[in-house]
Design a protein around this motif. Structure first.
Motif, PDB file in Angstrom:
ATOM      1  N   ARG A  62      -7.508  -0.083  -4.175  1.00 35.66           N
ATOM      2  CA  ARG A  62      -8.281  -1.119  -4.970  1.00 35.66           C
ATOM      3  C   ARG A  62      -9.772  -1.114  -4.400  1.00 35.66           C
ATOM      4  N   ALA A 129       0.433   7.683  -8.280  1.00 36.80           N
ATOM      5  CA  ALA A 129      -0.807   6.675  -8.819  1.00 36.80           C
ATOM      6  C   ALA A 129      -1.811   6.244  -8.078  1.00 36.80           C
ATOM      7  N   GLN A 159      -2.960   8.506 -16.771  1.00 37.70           N
ATOM      8  CA  GLN A 159      -1.920   7.327 -17.058  1.00 37.70           C
ATOM      9  C   GLN A 159      -0.681   7.502 -16.871  1.00 37.70           C
ATOM     10  N   ILE A 162       0.478   6.865 -13.417  1.00 35.83           N
ATOM     11  CA  ILE A 162       0.301   5.175 -13.329  1.00 35.83           C
ATOM     12  C   ILE A 162       1.602   4.735 -13.705  1.00 35.83           C
ATOM     13  N   ASP A 163       1.830   5.057 -15.206  1.00 38.10           N
ATOM     14  CA  ASP A 163       3.194   4.445 -15.754  1.00 38.10           C
ATOM     15  C   ASP A 163       4.374   4.823 -14.813  1.00 38.10           C
ATOM     16  N   ALA A 166       2.936   3.690 -10.033  1.00 38.37           N
ATOM     17  CA  ALA A 166       2.259   2.623  -9.611  1.00 38.37           C
ATOM     18  C   ALA A 166       2.659   1.340  -9.258  1.00 38.37           C
ATOM     19  N   PRO A 168       1.899  -2.743  -7.752  1.00 38.08           N
ATOM     20  CA  PRO A 168       0.961  -3.873  -8.077  1.00 38.08           C
ATOM     21  C   PRO A 168      -0.415  -3.462  -7.592  1.00 38.08           C
ATOM     22  N   GLU A 170      -2.033  -0.200  -7.362  1.00 37.67           N
ATOM     23  CA  GLU A 170      -2.528   0.402  -8.241  1.00 37.67           C
ATOM     24  C   GLU A 170      -2.648   0.094  -9.569  1.00 37.67           C
ATOM     25  N   HIS A 171      -1.526  -0.685 -10.117  1.00 39.47           N
ATOM     26  CA  HIS A 171      -1.969  -1.410 -11.650  1.00 39.47           C
ATOM     27  C   HIS A 171      -3.322  -2.152 -11.637  1.00 39.47           C
ATOM     28  N   GLU A 172      -3.552  -2.849 -10.437  1.00 42.47           N
ATOM     29  CA  GLU A 172      -4.766  -3.822 -10.515  1.00 42.47           C
ATOM     30  C   GLU A 172      -6.145  -2.972 -10.562  1.00 42.47           C
ATOM     31  N   TRP A 174      -6.326   0.298 -11.474  1.00 45.23           N
ATOM     32  CA  TRP A 174      -6.337   0.969 -12.838  1.00 45.23           C
ATOM     33  C   TRP A 174      -7.105   0.119 -13.713  1.00 45.23           C
ATOM     34  N   GLN A 175      -6.437  -1.357 -13.769  1.00 45.29           N
ATOM     35  CA  GLN A 175      -6.994  -1.982 -14.887  1.00 45.29           C
ATOM     36  C   GLN A 175      -8.754  -2.403 -14.662  1.00 45.29           C
TER      37      GLN A 175
END
Length: 193
Positions: A62, A129, A159, A162-163, A166, A168, A170-172, A174-175
Motif C-alpha cells: 500500500r 499479489a 490481475q 491479485i485474484d 491478494a 486485503p 493488496e486489494h486496497e 490494487w484498487q
C-alpha cells in the motif's frame, strides 16, 4: 548483464525537517547504495540538501501504491543515526549518507554510504499479489510514457495474481492503482482532439 534493482521506499527530509516518502529502485555497489532520483524531484532536493536518506524495506505494498496515487502520509519515526525518518512499519531500514553525486544531470547517480542498518520484523516470504502490485505501481509511474493498450494488457495479466493470492492490503493497493489508471485514461480522452 542486467543491473540488479531492489524496489524500496526511500524516506528523506527537507532542510526544514518535512518528511518525504517515495518508492525507488536502489542498487547495491559493494557496501554503498546507489540512488538515481529524477531531477527535479523532492527526493533529490532533500538528499542533496541534507546529505542523508533512509532506504526502507517493507512488504506493505500500500505504501508503494499510495505514494503513486496521492496518499503520501504514512507513519514514520525518527532515524537513529542521521537526520531523517524511517517508515514505522518497515521490516528493516538502512540509514545513508551522501558520499558523492555524478552521472546524468536529469537523473543523477547518488552514491550513498551505509551509516546504520536495523531489522524490525521478519520477512514472511513472497506473495504473488504483492509482486503484481509493485509491477502495477511501476506502470502507473510511467503512464505518461506507455501506450494505454500496453498498460491494459499488463494489468490484465497482473490481475491473475491479485485474484489468486491478494489479501486485503493488496486489494486496497490494487484498487488505488486501477483508479489512477482510469483517471489518466479519462483525462487522455478529454484532451484528444
Amino acid at each position: 548483464m542486467n543491473d540488479l534493482i531492489y524496489e524500496t521506499i526511500v524516506t528523506t527530509v527537507s532542510a526544514a525537517g518535512r518528511p518525504h516518502i517515495a518508492p525507488m529502485g536502489v542498487r547495491h555497489r559493494g557496501d554503498d547504495i546507489v540512488l538515481m532520483p529524477f531531477r527535479p524531484s523532492t527526493t533529490y532536493d532533500n538528499i542533496v540538501g541534507t546529505g542523508a536518506a533512509v532506504v526502507n524495506l517493507t512488504n506493505d505494498v500500500r505504501v508503494f501504491a499510495g505514494c503513486l496515487t496521492g496518499r503520501h502520509r504514512w507513519p514514520t519515526v525518527a532515524a537513529e543515526r542521521i537526520r531523517g525518518v524511517r517508515l514505522a512499519g518497515a521490516l528493516s531500514h538502512l540509514e545513508l549518507r551522501l558520499r558523492d553525486e555524478g552521472g546524468d544531470p536529469n537523473r543523477p547517480t547518488l552514491r550513498m554510504a551505509r551509516v546504520y542498518q536495523r531489522r524490525h520484523g521478519d520477512f514472511p516470504g513472497f506473495n504473488r499479489a504483492q509482486a503484481a502490485v509493485i509491477e502495477a505501481a511501476v506502470l502507473v509511474s510511467r503512464l505518461h510514457m506507455l501506450a494505454p493498450d500496453k498498460i491494459a494488457r499488463e494489468m490484465a495479466y497482473l490481475q491473475i495474481a491479485i485474484d489468486k493470492t491478494a489479501g486485503p492490503a493488496e486489494h486496497e493497493a490494487w484498487q488505488w492503482l486501477r483508479e489512477r489508471i482510469d483517471a489518466h485514461n479519462a483525462a487522455s480522452l478529454e484532451t484528444t482532439p
